[in-house]
Design an enzyme around this catalytic site. Structure first.
Site, PDB file in Angstrom:
ATOM      1  N   LYS A 188     -24.683  42.711  14.532  1.00 34.22           N
ATOM      2  CA  LYS A 188     -24.431  43.908  13.707  1.00 34.22           C
ATOM      3  C   LYS A 188     -25.743  44.336  13.060  1.00 34.22           C
ATOM      4  O   LYS A 188     -26.240  43.698  12.154  1.00 34.22           O
ATOM      5  CB  LYS A 188     -23.391  43.649  12.613  1.00 34.22           C
ATOM      6  CG  LYS A 188     -22.894  44.973  12.069  1.00 34.22           C
ATOM      7  CD  LYS A 188     -22.627  45.051  10.589  1.00 34.22           C
ATOM      8  CE  LYS A 188     -23.752  45.116   9.658  1.00 34.22           C
ATOM      9  NZ  LYS A 188     -24.392  46.439   9.474  1.00 34.22           N
ATOM     10  N   GLU A 395     -38.470  40.946  -6.046  1.00 30.05           N
ATOM     11  CA  GLU A 395     -38.917  41.472  -4.753  1.00 30.05           C
ATOM     12  C   GLU A 395     -38.743  42.988  -4.792  1.00 30.05           C
ATOM     13  O   GLU A 395     -37.617  43.486  -4.843  1.00 30.05           O
ATOM     14  CB  GLU A 395     -38.067  40.878  -3.621  1.00 30.05           C
ATOM     15  CG  GLU A 395     -38.519  41.370  -2.275  1.00 30.05           C
ATOM     16  CD  GLU A 395     -37.600  40.942  -1.132  1.00 30.05           C
ATOM     17  OE1 GLU A 395     -36.392  41.080  -1.281  1.00 30.05           O
ATOM     18  OE2 GLU A 395     -38.130  40.479  -0.111  1.00 30.05           O
TER      19      GLU A 395
HETATM   20  P1  NAD Z   1     -29.229  43.913   2.980  1.00 33.01           P
HETATM   21  O1  NAD Z   1     -28.956  42.523   2.562  1.00 33.01           O
HETATM   22  O2  NAD Z   1     -28.715  45.022   2.139  1.00 33.01           O
HETATM   23  O3  NAD Z   1     -28.621  44.196   4.433  1.00 33.01           O
HETATM   24  C1  NAD Z   1     -28.928  43.379   5.535  1.00 33.01           C
HETATM   25  C2  NAD Z   1     -27.812  43.469   6.546  1.00 33.01           C
HETATM   26  O4  NAD Z   1     -26.634  42.948   5.952  1.00 33.01           O
HETATM   27  C3  NAD Z   1     -27.466  44.891   7.003  1.00 33.01           C
HETATM   28  O5  NAD Z   1     -27.097  44.872   8.359  1.00 33.01           O
HETATM   29  C4  NAD Z   1     -26.270  45.232   6.145  1.00 33.01           C
HETATM   30  O6  NAD Z   1     -25.429  46.198   6.730  1.00 33.01           O
HETATM   31  C5  NAD Z   1     -25.588  43.884   6.063  1.00 33.01           C
HETATM   32  N1  NAD Z   1     -24.703  43.711   4.913  1.00 33.01           N
HETATM   33  C6  NAD Z   1     -24.763  44.305   3.698  1.00 33.01           C
HETATM   34  N2  NAD Z   1     -23.728  43.887   2.930  1.00 33.01           N
HETATM   35  C7  NAD Z   1     -23.030  43.001   3.667  1.00 33.01           C
HETATM   36  C8  NAD Z   1     -21.873  42.218   3.422  1.00 33.01           C
HETATM   37  N3  NAD Z   1     -21.203  42.266   2.274  1.00 33.01           N
HETATM   38  N4  NAD Z   1     -21.452  41.397   4.394  1.00 33.01           N
HETATM   39  C9  NAD Z   1     -22.098  41.318   5.572  1.00 33.01           C
HETATM   40  N5  NAD Z   1     -23.184  42.048   5.868  1.00 33.01           N
HETATM   41  C10 NAD Z   1     -23.648  42.876   4.917  1.00 33.01           C
HETATM   42  O7  NAD Z   1     -30.788  43.992   3.217  1.00 33.01           O
HETATM   43  P2  NAD Z   1     -31.663  45.244   3.653  1.00 33.01           P
HETATM   44  O8  NAD Z   1     -31.713  46.159   2.481  1.00 33.01           O
HETATM   45  O9  NAD Z   1     -31.196  45.773   4.960  1.00 33.01           O
HETATM   46  O10 NAD Z   1     -33.083  44.539   3.901  1.00 33.01           O
HETATM   47  C11 NAD Z   1     -33.925  44.205   2.865  1.00 33.01           C
HETATM   48  C12 NAD Z   1     -33.818  42.756   2.463  1.00 33.01           C
HETATM   49  O11 NAD Z   1     -33.884  41.931   3.619  1.00 33.01           O
HETATM   50  C13 NAD Z   1     -34.952  42.289   1.590  1.00 33.01           C
HETATM   51  O12 NAD Z   1     -34.459  41.508   0.528  1.00 33.01           O
HETATM   52  C14 NAD Z   1     -35.816  41.429   2.498  1.00 33.01           C
HETATM   53  O13 NAD Z   1     -36.571  40.476   1.892  1.00 33.01           O
HETATM   54  C15 NAD Z   1     -34.810  40.863   3.401  1.00 33.01           C
HETATM   55  N6  NAD Z   1     -35.429  40.494   4.677  1.00 33.01           N
HETATM   56  C16 NAD Z   1     -35.670  39.176   4.934  1.00 33.01           C
HETATM   57  C17 NAD Z   1     -36.280  38.800   6.110  1.00 33.01           C
HETATM   58  C18 NAD Z   1     -36.575  37.364   6.425  1.00 33.01           C
HETATM   59  O14 NAD Z   1     -36.834  37.035   7.588  1.00 33.01           O
HETATM   60  N7  NAD Z   1     -36.559  36.479   5.467  1.00 33.01           N
HETATM   61  C19 NAD Z   1     -36.633  39.758   7.045  1.00 33.01           C
HETATM   62  C20 NAD Z   1     -36.380  41.088   6.741  1.00 33.01           C
HETATM   63  C21 NAD Z   1     -35.757  41.441   5.553  1.00 33.01           C
END
Ligand code: NAD
Length: 499
Positions: A188, A395
């Site tokens: 997803k 962050e």
């Molecule tokens: P996010 O957590 O909002 O979303 C990530 C994914 O999770 C998306 O596909 C989103 O649709 C899904 N999601 C959101 N709510 C959910 C729920 N309740 N249940 C299941 N899935 C859900 O993050 P973002 O805004 O897309 O990305 C930014 C964040 O991701 C930052 O905090 C960043 O540090 C982190 N990140 C980490 C890495 C890593 O490898 N450590 C890499 C990239 C991004």
């Protein structure tokens, strides 16, 4: 900072994408549709279906069936490797198209998107070798009547949830390794960057991956993402995203105790000693915070610099940041593009305001950049920052760097570790003792010495502390998607318990 105009053109109308189940693309039909606008231009570019709970059930059922009947895990490693290698070749053929859609939906510069897709080809090629070399262990030292073997078996159906900052790269740091292990997938993507995940499913199918092994559902995190993490027929979840949603995954996974891989946030230190090559360090520090507009989990967002060179070094970094070409993502010359979402743009600007309010000194940047459409923020540097300020602790996920000076090696290490995160860190010094001491004592899953943001298919990714659980990529990445089975084999006549 220099501004540029675009060269490649935008699509004349938004492209419709279907989701992908059991080897087939499924059009949106009468489902609701999410329309995505290019963050660099504010122009609609793609439309993806909002999958329903029934769509997810179908995708999980297809992945379950494909796993249980062993159409993939039952192949020998060489046959799995052949599919991964063919996929690498097809990605190479479609590199330009994938990069274009990555840029349109994410806002990253086209040159960077091309390089990332190139890196993904390497992931598939490397993982193909792992499909053939994955093995267990044997114990020939248990006495003449016993032989022990330890086998690795694929975990089963793996849910993969990815964020919007590197939609294709993060996906490809997982998918080929998951496939090399013999597992099946329901992916997803983030609702704002789904196009290239759907393209990968098509590519894998064309490469000969059996139907049902790779499925993609699209839609929002709160609906379809939530249903995926709770699904009782998903055996493992690889989640990449924010620490807040990661915590949520831990709770949701309790339903069937699914195995979890979590790659979460970071507030990563860049430690610069006075004896570093300061020219190199200034360039690396500017790259580390501005690359991908700072929307990287591994961005070097805290500059921890030895006090004796802090003033001079601050100016060197500011000069570099001011020269970065901020521009239209479709322009070949652009170094940093647009902020990916409106919400992220608001978050970054609110942290810039907080920095000012908390008493930090704005050295450069601190404002949006008007490109006549889309959302852009100038690389920003704050001095006089203390570890208590929110801009030093949270962050931000944007091009905002904070400077914190130190006097001793111990102090540098203490400041570096003064965070709930432990994703990545860099040290800049020409003194090998200091480099090793800092590498050993700073808590981070990825470490760079006299460089930053380097990576590749061989070395694993993952975090310490609240940055996550488990590792992706490398041989370690494949092993994460396996479970161990111990097999005891008795040799010869059993010595009876009941005479
Ligand atoms: P996010 O957590 O909002 O979303 C990530 C994914 O999770 C998306 O596909 C989103 O649709 C899904 N999601 C959101 N709510 C959910 C729920 N309740 N249940 C299941 N899935 C859900 O993050 P973002 O805004 O897309 O990305 C930014 C964040 O991701 C930052 O905090 C960043 O540090 C982190 N990140 C980490 C890495 C890593 O490898 N450590 C890499 C990239 C991004």
């Amino acid at each position: 900072m220099t501004q540029h105009v675009k060269k490649l053109s935008l699509p004349s109308k938004p492209r419709d994408f279907g989701f992908f189940v059991d080897g087939k693309s499924v059009p949106s039909g009468d489902r609701e549709v999410f329309e995505r606008s290019s963050p660099g231009h504010g122009v609609p570019v793609s439309r993806i279906p909002k999958c329903t709970a029934q769509d997810l059930d179908r995708a999980v059922a297809a992945a379950r069936q494909a796993f249980d009947d062993r159409r993939w895990s039952g192949l020998n490693g060489a046959d799995r490797a052949a599919v991964l290698l063919k996929a690498a070749e097809l990605i190479r053929q479609r590199q330009e198209e994938i990069a274009y859609w990555e840029t349109l939906e994410n806002g990253k510069p086209i040159s960077q998107a091309r390089a990332e897709v190139g890196g993904c080809i390497g992931m598939f090629e490397y993982a193909s070798g792992l499909a053939r070399s994955l093995h267990g262990d044997s114990f020939n030292n248990l006495g003449d009547s016993m032989f022990g073997i330890v086998t690795r078996e694929p975990v089963g159906v793996v849910g993969i949830i990815t964020p919007w900052n590197f939609p294709f790269l993060i996906l490809c740091e997982r998918v080929p390794y998951v496939l090399a292990s013999g597992c099946t997938i329901v992916a997803k993507p983030s609702e704002v960057t789904s196009a290239t995940t759907i393209m990968l499913a098509e590519i894998l199918s064309e490469a000969g991956l059996p139907d049902g092994v790779m499925n993609v559902v699209t839609g929002s995190g709160s609906s379809i993402g939530q249903a995926l993490i709770e699904h009782m027929d998903v055996d493992m979840l690889s989640f990449t995203g924010s620490t807040a949603v990661g915590r949520h995954c831990v709770k949701a996974a309790a339903g069937n105790f699914k195995k979890l891989g979590l790659e979460l946030g970071g507030k990563n230190p860049q430690i610069v000693f006075a004896d570093a090559d300061l020219e190199d360090a200034a360039d690396g520090v500017a790259f580390g915070i501005a690359f991908n507009t700072g929307q990287c989990c591994v961005s070097g967002s805290r500059l921890i610099v030895e006090r004796s060179v802090a003033d001079k070094f601050e100016k060197m970094v500011a000069a570099k940041l001011e020269k970065i070409i901020v521009g239209d993502p479709l322009d070949e010359a652009t170094q940093i593009g647009a902020i990916t979402t409106d919400a992220q743009n608001t978050t970054i600007m609110s942290y810039i305001d907080k920095g000012r309010d908390e008493g930090a000194r704005l050295i450069t940047g601190g404002a949006t950049v008007d490109m006549g459409g889309g959302q852009y923020i100038a690389p920003t540097l704050f001095g006089d920052v203390t570890s208590e300020m929110s801009i030093a602790r949270d962050e931000i996920f944007g091009p905002v760097l904070v400077v914190i000076p130190f006097d001793t090696v111990d102090e540098a290490i203490t400041i570096a570790n003064d965070t709930v995160y432990g994703l990545a860190a860099s040290v800049w010094t020409k003194n090998i003792d200091k480099a090793l001491m800092v590498t050993r004592r700073v808590q981070a899953g990825r470490f760079w010495v006299n460089t930053t943001l380097s990576g590749g298919p061989e070395l694993p990714l993952g975090g310490f502390k609240q940055s996550g659980w488990g590792r992706e990529a490398g041989k370690y990445g494949v092993e994460e998607y396996t479970q161990l089975k111990s097999v005891h084999i008795e040799i010869g006549k059993r010595s009876h318990w009941v005479e």
